[in-house]
Design an enzyme around this catalytic site. Structure first.
Site, PDB file in Angstrom:
ATOM      1  CE  LYS A  77      -9.761  14.485  57.470  1.00 20.44           C
ATOM      2  NZ  LYS A  77      -9.790  13.767  58.594  1.00 20.44           N
ATOM      3  CB  CYS A 100      -8.588  12.375  53.076  1.00 15.77           C
ATOM      4  SG  CYS A 100      -9.349  10.858  52.875  1.00 15.77           S
TER       5      CYS A 100
HETATM    6  N1  SAJ Z   1       1.835  12.135  48.676  1.00 18.91           N
HETATM    7  C1  SAJ Z   1       2.978  12.964  48.281  1.00 18.91           C
HETATM    8  N2  SAJ Z   1       4.340  12.788  48.694  1.00 18.91           N
HETATM    9  C2  SAJ Z   1       4.076  12.450  50.399  1.00 18.91           C
HETATM   10  C3  SAJ Z   1       3.216  12.355  50.605  1.00 18.91           C
HETATM   11  C4  SAJ Z   1       2.200  12.026  50.252  1.00 18.91           C
HETATM   12  O1  SAJ Z   1       2.981  12.783  46.718  1.00 18.91           O
HETATM   13  O2  SAJ Z   1       5.396  12.788  50.472  1.00 18.91           O
HETATM   14  C5  SAJ Z   1       0.954  12.114  48.248  1.00 18.91           C
HETATM   15  C6  SAJ Z   1       0.503  10.424  48.062  1.00 18.91           C
HETATM   16  O3  SAJ Z   1       0.929   9.253  47.208  1.00 18.91           O
HETATM   17  C7  SAJ Z   1      -1.137  10.108  48.142  1.00 18.91           C
HETATM   18  C8  SAJ Z   1      -1.298  11.421  48.604  1.00 18.91           C
HETATM   19  O4  SAJ Z   1      -0.416  12.094  48.995  1.00 18.91           O
HETATM   20  O5  SAJ Z   1      -1.339   9.879  47.072  1.00 18.91           O
HETATM   21  C9  SAJ Z   1      -1.796  11.555  50.099  1.00 18.91           C
HETATM   22  O6  SAJ Z   1      -1.371  10.297  50.818  1.00 18.91           O
HETATM   23  P1  SAJ Z   1      -1.056  10.711  52.721  1.00 18.91           P
HETATM   24  O7  SAJ Z   1      -0.240   9.186  53.107  1.00 18.91           O
HETATM   25  O8  SAJ Z   1      -0.588  11.837  52.581  1.00 18.91           O
HETATM   26  O9  SAJ Z   1      -2.329  10.785  52.702  1.00 18.91           O
HETATM   27  P2  SAJ Z   1      -3.974  10.341  52.627  1.00 18.91           P
HETATM   28  O10 SAJ Z   1      -4.791  10.836  52.373  1.00 18.91           O
HETATM   29  O11 SAJ Z   1      -3.818   8.898  52.905  1.00 18.91           O
HETATM   30  O12 SAJ Z   1      -4.587  10.154  54.238  1.00 18.91           O
HETATM   31  C10 SAJ Z   1      -4.655  11.856  55.288  1.00 18.91           C
HETATM   32  C11 SAJ Z   1      -4.035  11.678  56.512  1.00 18.91           C
HETATM   33  N3  SAJ Z   1      -4.061  12.826  56.966  1.00 18.91           N
HETATM   34  C12 SAJ Z   1      -2.601  13.613  57.042  1.00 18.91           C
HETATM   35  O13 SAJ Z   1      -1.878  13.122  57.175  1.00 18.91           O
HETATM   36  C13 SAJ Z   1      -2.700  15.395  57.661  1.00 18.91           C
HETATM   37  C14 SAJ Z   1      -4.929  10.998  57.281  1.00 18.91           C
HETATM   38  O14 SAJ Z   1      -4.372  10.759  59.240  1.00 18.91           O
HETATM   39  C15 SAJ Z   1      -6.420  11.197  57.456  1.00 18.91           C
HETATM   40  O15 SAJ Z   1      -7.169  10.643  58.029  1.00 18.91           O
HETATM   41  C16 SAJ Z   1      -6.931  11.271  56.379  1.00 18.91           C
HETATM   42  O16 SAJ Z   1      -5.801  11.734  54.907  1.00 18.91           O
HETATM   43  C17 SAJ Z   1      -8.308  11.402  55.703  1.00 18.91           C
HETATM   44  O17 SAJ Z   1      -8.818  10.444  56.324  1.00 18.91           O
HETATM   45  O18 SAJ Z   1      -8.514  12.407  55.778  1.00 18.91           O
END
Ligand code: SAJ
Length: 414
Positions: free
Chosen positions: A211, A265
């Site tokens: 994880k 996360c």
């Molecule tokens: N972000 C970027 N660029 C990107 C993708 C995301 O700047 O290309 C930023 C987003 O704007 C945000 C942050 O990253 O601020 C996180 O967003 P996210 O959509 O990547 O992830 P979370 O935090 O909503 O959810 C993540 C997920 N993990 C992965 O994709 C590996 C989810 O599957 C997990 O269950 C969750 O963390 C968790 O609970 O751990």
């Protein structure tokens, strides 16, 4: 066969999980320390925002399959879904898991299954098992009794994406990290009642690390994109065009730069690896530092944009931590807006279509919540902090008289 399951912690993960298990006809008792959460759920309502969750909770409560309480009661399985934030020095804080152990210990019975779903540092499941063993010396646990233990314990990390929780809860594969093979088998039996994805078994330490690895992988890749965006600014290259071109390569898939990484996360979990292996986790630490440094970089860009005006009016478009959600926790957009308002650069407006009132710290700092139209009428500087749908629908006519700081590439799609 599971007839009664208890879910400890009714937040963004626990409540949807409880409701989905209940929707399979199993009696679910949810436990939370918040009286407000318990009362709201018992009325068939929800205290968090997640698409369709209200309908599923209402149906489960109405059918008498889901109810919430403040204190645990006997059940066949206990699924712990409490927060694991970090404390001083970015060290994992397991106090909520410890409190959960203390809460369920008195009602544990021989034959029970205990599952830790909370994202945890490697070794946390074994720690949970020792706490339970200390609290219930009359029962046997896997760390000492192995396959013959009275209580089965496993780590099954949640991996659902906020905004798509109900869909991913059912469709994602699950990692089942039992402390013994028997623990894994019993946990698999529970997850098979509602998961359509595959249930893959391993040990608890590997499941914990898996994880943390998933979220660190994403953090490192976002850091790569964020670092590229800063390099491209220096070299006068459009980073969005660059990424679109590089991604035409069959084995390249660069993520999107942004104003920083938010949420509870990805910005937290990699630190658990750094804490466990501080000397070795160099790239993971560096990615965290790059992503945490991005808001400060954006702040400087906005200050330079504002310097072009005698009376700068800066509209911050978006406060949530990512697109099309209302969650402001650990949001770089919120952080940037607040820091701008404290730095006397001009009048600060905020547009966040998914909320009705501003958080106190922004109202205290004289930030005004306006709609998109008002922002376009009043502002001379637009700062795109979140790629919410209404912002993506803006045309070049809407913005051509403004100075735009576009951290999400909304106006540079290639
Ligand atoms: N972000 C970027 N660029 C990107 C993708 C995301 O700047 O290309 C930023 C987003 O704007 C945000 C942050 O990253 O601020 C996180 O967003 P996210 O959509 O990547 O992830 P979370 O935090 O909503 O959810 C993540 C997920 N993990 C992965 O994709 C590996 C989810 O599957 C997990 O269950 C969750 O963390 C968790 O609970 O751990």
């Amino acid at each position: 066969m599971f007839e009664k399951v208890s879910v400890i912690g009714l937040g963004y993960i626990g409540l949807p999980t409880a409701a989905v298990i209940a929707s399979r006809g199993i009696e679910v008792v949810g436990v939370d320390v918040s009286e407000n959460a318990v009362n709201t759920i018992n009325q068939g309502k929800v205290h968090i925002v997640e698409p369709d969750l209200d309908m599923v909770v209402q149906a489960a409560v109405t059918l008498g399959k889901l109810r919430a309480t403040l204190t645990p009661e006997a059940a066949q399985a206990f699924l712990i879904a409490v927060p694991t934030p970090f404390k001083e020095g970015k060290k994992p804080d397991l106090s909520y898991i410890h409190s959960s152990a203390k809460a369920i210990a008195p009602v544990l019975e021989k034959g029970n299954l205990v599952i830790l779903e909370s994202t945890s540092p490697v070794g946390a499941t074994e720690q949970l098992a020792s706490w339970l063993e200390e609290l219930r010396p009359d029962l046997t646990f896997p760390q000492t009794a192995g396959e013959d233990a009275d209580i089965q314990i496993a780590h099954c990390p949640e991996r659902v994406l906020p905004g798509r929780v109900l869909e991913e809860l059912v469709s994602n594969d699950r990692i089942i990290g039992g402390m013994t093979a028997k623990c894994s088998a019993k946990a698999t039996e529970l997850y098979k009642t509602f998961v359509r994805g595959e249930c893959i078994t391993t040990n608890s330490r590997t499941a914990e690390m898996a994880k943390l690895t998933e979220n660190s992988f994403r953090d490192v890749n976002i850091a790569f994109a964020n670092e590229l965006s800063i390099i491209c600014d220096k070299l006068k290259v459009n980073v969005w065009e660059l990424i679109a071109l590089a991604n035409r390569h069959p084995r390249v898939n660069i993520l999107s730069p942004g104003p920083g990484v938010g949420g509870h996360c990805i910005a937290v979990d990699p630190w658990f690896i750094v804490d466990s292996a501080p000397e070795e986790a160099r790239m993971i630490r560096s990615a965290r530092e790059i992503n945490d440094g991005k808001p400060e970089y954006v702040l400087e860009q906005v200050k330079q944009a504002a310097d072009q005006f005698k009376h700068p009016v800066i509209a911050c478009l978006g406060l949530a931590f990512k697109a099309d959600i209302d969650d402001l926790r650990e949001s770089p957009a919120l952080d940037i807006t607040q820091k701008l308002s404290c730095s006397n650069v001009g009048k600060i407006l905020a547009v966040e279509p998914n909320i009705k009132t501003l958080p106190q710290k922004l109202t205290d700092a004289d930030v005004e919540l306006v709609n998109l139209q008002q922002a376009l009428e009043q502002a001379n500087v637009l700062v795109i902090l979140v790629d919410h749908k209404p912002f993506k629908a803006l045309s070049s006519n809407d913005i051509n008289t403004k100075v735009v700081v576009d951290t999400r590439g909304v106006f540079s799609r290639f």
